[in-house]
Design an enzyme around this catalytic site. Structure first.
Site, PDB file in Angstrom:
ATOM      1  N   GLU A  73       0.818  -1.209   0.000  1.00 33.52           N
ATOM      2  CA  GLU A  73       0.000   0.000   0.000  1.00 33.52           C
ATOM      3  C   GLU A  73       0.860   1.271   0.000  1.00 33.52           C
ATOM      4  OE1 GLU A  73      -2.968  -0.315  -0.519  1.00 33.52           O
ATOM      5  OE2 GLU A  73      -3.838  -2.049   0.485  1.00 33.52           O
ATOM      6  N   HIS A 117      -2.923   2.385   8.717  1.00 36.13           N
ATOM      7  CA  HIS A 117      -3.941   1.644   7.961  1.00 36.13           C
ATOM      8  C   HIS A 117      -4.131   0.296   8.648  1.00 36.13           C
ATOM      9  CE1 HIS A 117      -6.222  -0.426   4.987  1.00 36.13           C
ATOM     10  NE2 HIS A 117      -5.204  -1.143   4.522  1.00 36.13           N
ATOM     11  N   HIS A 167      -7.173  -3.002   9.921  1.00 34.87           N
ATOM     12  CA  HIS A 167      -8.442  -3.701   9.647  1.00 34.87           C
ATOM     13  C   HIS A 167      -9.160  -3.949  10.970  1.00 34.87           C
ATOM     14  CE1 HIS A 167      -6.083  -5.459   6.003  1.00 34.87           C
ATOM     15  NE2 HIS A 167      -6.449  -4.205   5.795  1.00 34.87           N
ATOM     16  N   HIS A 196     -12.741  -3.113   3.181  1.00 39.49           N
ATOM     17  CA  HIS A 196     -11.287  -3.222   3.367  1.00 39.49           C
ATOM     18  C   HIS A 196     -10.887  -2.937   4.818  1.00 39.49           C
ATOM     19  CE1 HIS A 196      -7.122  -2.479   1.358  1.00 39.49           C
ATOM     20  NE2 HIS A 196      -6.979  -2.909   2.591  1.00 39.49           N
TER      21      HIS A 196
END
Length: 763
Positions: free
Chosen positions: A80, A99, A101, A163
């Site tokens: 990413e 970032h 999850h 995502h």
């Protein structure tokens, strides 16, 4: 390893999120901007965060391209990294990205439900709402572009459809905080949705706008620290720093460790000639390379254009705690002093934030306070002790003179002549010398003498320069263009014939000289030859030569205020270094090696004749200048022996190399931490500007009035932080090195500065 600090931040963020349960195995990625570079540090691809080391973190540029280095791990960056690069390019206020999850925010990612403004805390830190980023496959340019479009609006948290989430921060701690806040808000929103569908209430729009306005203000402030900055000077980690030790050894080598002492001055035999100033030129000067003034000023202007960058709040509390717990004896005696001494100290140099330190012992490069704390001494009493504090060889010889004659006789003493002779030896343009009590007195005498000699009354100084506290010269003090702002208690008549020209502005100086013609002419132009406030506003290399030309054109005397530069730049002073001959030279501080009577004025014999008080029988030589203790045996002997020792050891050059080492080391630290600070030096005069308050002026009055206090406060706080880490500076922005500053001392100081810079906000 390059950019170790940014890499360490990435590791620390991952450790924190692992401990809190926000990261699992290899999912998600974290990055931190590398200050001052178009680079960022990012977690490696598909790598267990629990095992990750600093050297495993990858460096990527703003094009999303991996920049391999010599860490040797060979790991590839996160897939990413293109998304991270796009965010850093789009948002200069962002210095860290998370970032993940995380479960509750991911539930909303599957529902594709944006989070409205539920609380003012949410809006204050995350934005007006938490928007949904359109779906695109992981690691693709499509996803990177989708995220870039959303972040342009200024929010700090986003849910990526099917995502995970992206949280942004002005620093690593803030990015982690925003990520955790998003999870908290996600839990609340999901519970609200499942409890009573369609009955989720948001905060009033007006409150949302107020909270979001605060967020935008913070973003603009942080962004300005990047967009208004200039690239720091790059100093490779493996670069060998200049060495004062090597210079001292090289200077000592020809005569087995002791440069030959100069012979006492005697009248030249018929037909025998010598080059005036030759001895000073042979010994050399403290400045190894004159600063690139245009570049220094560009960096200083960039510093002033940005918001201030000071200590983190928690770090400042630790600094103040040092004073409270480690400096109790200093506080006790300085509190007592406030009852008998105005302000608690007798000179402004002695004041330190939050209270003055009381010094018990001084030795070479170090000071020891009443509590037993030891400090590296870069104040050096304000500049005079080029040999180092409490220099034994001078003290011993002065003691012999005092034992013989006492400190003062009121009559002539041989060391009055010896001092004048040795000054002339190294400063040949000082054909005659009048000893006085201080630099302030010497400037007063120079102005009076110039007026008497020329018959003219007007005097011009450079705005922002400090020439002592006399009535005539407290004008345009420290801040150019302020005229009489600091002249409380001084009648208007005392400054009515003083004018100031802005620093470096030769055109304005010429205009002032032309205007003064109509008022009877200019008696003198007074300058600090390296620039106002000992070079805080450094002058171009040819500035003094051009001022000399203007003085000759308009019949004014050129006065060099060498209170700081006299002998500190070399035995030939600034006049010798620049190759410009002033008509009068003001000396102070170093002329008596730190002993009392730190001042005097000298120059051309015909000009100096006006100080004869009629004793030499010359017509018109009758101005009153002097003092009972001026030219006392104690001080004249101290000055003579100090100058002799400076010549024997070549102390100014050694001190200059120490200044070079300190400056280059500071530039390396500034580069490493991506700070906007500016470091430069003129030999042993070292400047470290963290706030730029000394660069404000009345050409920008709104900025001066708006920012002066805050920038001054930052300078005081940084000075306190340096002291709490064992370094004494002049007002947190200037340092004087001495012969006592060996490479070991300078390296110790740099390690301490490293500790302070690590405490700065956003590092």
């Amino acid at each position: 390893m390059e950019h170790r600090t940014s890499r360490q931040h990435v590791v620390d963020m991952c450790r924190t999120m692992l401990a809190r349960g926000y990261l699992k195995a290899t999912e998600g990625n974290v990055s931190v901007r590398v200050p001052g570079h178009e680079l960022y540090a990012v977690t490696p691809s598909n790598y267990d965060y629990d095992r990750m080391r600093v050297e495993d973190v990858c460096i990527v540029d703003f094009a999303g391209k991996h920049v391999p280095d010599d860490s040797g791990t060979g790991l590839a960056p996160s897939i990413e990294c293109g998304m991270h690069a796009n965010i850093y390019r789009q948002r200069p206020d962002v210095n860290a990205i998370v970032h993940t999850h995380q479960p509750y925010a991911s539930a909303l990612a599957f529902l594709r439900r944006p989070i409205p403004a539920l609380t003012d805390e949410q809006v204050r830190f995350l934005g007006k709402r938490v928007a949904i980023v359109d779906y695109a496959p992981s690691g693709t340019g499509f996803l990177a572009r989708n995220v870039q479009k959303k972040v342009a609006g200024g929010d700090n948290a986003f849910i990526i459809a099917n995502h995970g989430i992206v949280a942004l921060g002005t620093d690593p701690d803030r990015a982690v905080f925003n990520m955790a806040l998003l999870e908290k808000v996600s839990i609340a929103y999901l519970l609200a949705l499942t409890t009573e569908t369609g009955k989720v209430y948001t905060i009033p729009t007006a409150i949302r706008e107020v909270a979001f306005g605060k967020l935008r203000a913070d973003e603009k402030r942080i962004a300005a620290q990047i967009t208004e900055a200039v690239s720091p000077l790059r100093v490779p980690a493996d670069e060998e720093l200049p060495s004062a030790d090597a210079t001292a050894a090289a200077l000592a080598a020809p005569t087995g460790g002791k440069p030959a002492a100069p012979a006492e001055e005697k009248p030249a035999a018929p037909g025998e000639g010598k080059t005036e100033g030759g001895e000073a030129a042979r010994l050399g000067y403290a400045i190894s390379e004159y600063p690139d003034v245009d570049d220094v000023l560009r960096r200083l202007r960039a510093l002033v254009a940005q918001p201030i960058r000071g200590l983190r709040h928690d770090a400042l509390l630790d600094v103040l705690n040092y004073y409270d717990t480690k400096c109790r004896a200093s506080r006790e005696i300085t509190d007592r002093a406030k009852r008998r001494i105005p302000g608690g100290v007798q000179h402004n140099l002695a004041f330190n934030y939050p209270f003055p330190l009381a010094i018990e012992r001084a030795e070479g490069a170090h000071l020891v306070d009443r509590d037993g704390n030891t400090y590296i001494d870069f104040l050096q009493a304000g500049g005079p002790t080029i040999l180092g504090s409490n220099y034994g060889p001078v003290n011993e010889r002065v003691a012999e003179v005092v034992r013989a004659s006492g400190p003062v006789t009121g009559l002539f003493h041989e060391y009055e002549l010896k001092l004048a002779e040795i000054i002339h030896r190294y400063l040949p343009h000082v054909e005659m010398y009048r000893a006085l009590g201080s630099g302030t007195e010497a400037v007063m005498a120079a102005v009076r003498g110039a007026r008497a000699f020329t018959g003219k009354k007007m005097v011009i100084k450079v705005g922002g320069a400090y020439h002592g506290w006399s009535d005539t010269m407290v004008y345009g003090l420290r801040v150019p263009g302020t005229y009489r702002m600091n002249a409380k208690g001084i009648p208007f008549g005392a400054t009515s014939r003083t004018r100031e020209a802005f620093p470096h502005d030769l055109g304005q100086l010429r205009r002032k000289l032309i205007e003064n013609r109509l008022r009877g002419g200019t008696a003198a132009v007074v300058v600090e030859p390296v620039g106002p406030e000992s070079g805080t506003r450094p002058v171009p290399r040819d500035f003094n030569a051009k001022v000399r030309q203007l003085c000759d054109e308009f019949g004014a005397l050129l006065v060099f205020d060498e209170v700081v530069t006299g002998f500190r730049l070399g035995l030939g002073g600034a006049a010798g270094y620049f190759g410009v001959t002033p008509d009068l030279t003001v000396l102070g501080k170093a002329v008596s090696g730190g002993y009392p009577m730190a001042g005097g004025v000298g120059g051309r014999a015909d000009v100096m004749a006006v100080f004869g008080s009629g004793l030499d029988g010359k017509s018109g030589a009758h101005i009153q200048v002097g003092g009972t203790l001026s030219a006392n045996p104690l001080s004249c002997a101290a000055g003579y022996f100090a100058i002799e020792e400076m010549a024997r050891t070549n102390a100014p050059v050694i001190a200059g190399r120490a200044g070079d080492r300190l400056t280059r080391g500071l530039q390396r630290l500034i580069d490493r931490y991506g700070l906007p600070y500016v470091a430069y030096n003129q030999g042993s005069i070292v400047h470290l500007e963290c706030s730029g308050v000394m660069l404000l002026d009345m050409r920008h009055p709104v900025k001066l009035l708006k920012e002066n206090k805050a920038r001054k406060r930052l300078m005081e706080q940084m000075g306190a932080a340096y002291a709490a880490h064992g370094i004494i500076t002049l007002a947190g922005s200037r340092m004087y090195t001495s012969m006592a500053d060996t490479d070991e001392v300078i390296d110790d100081a740099l390690a301490r500065f490293d500790q302070v810079f690590a405490l700065v906000e956003g590092v």
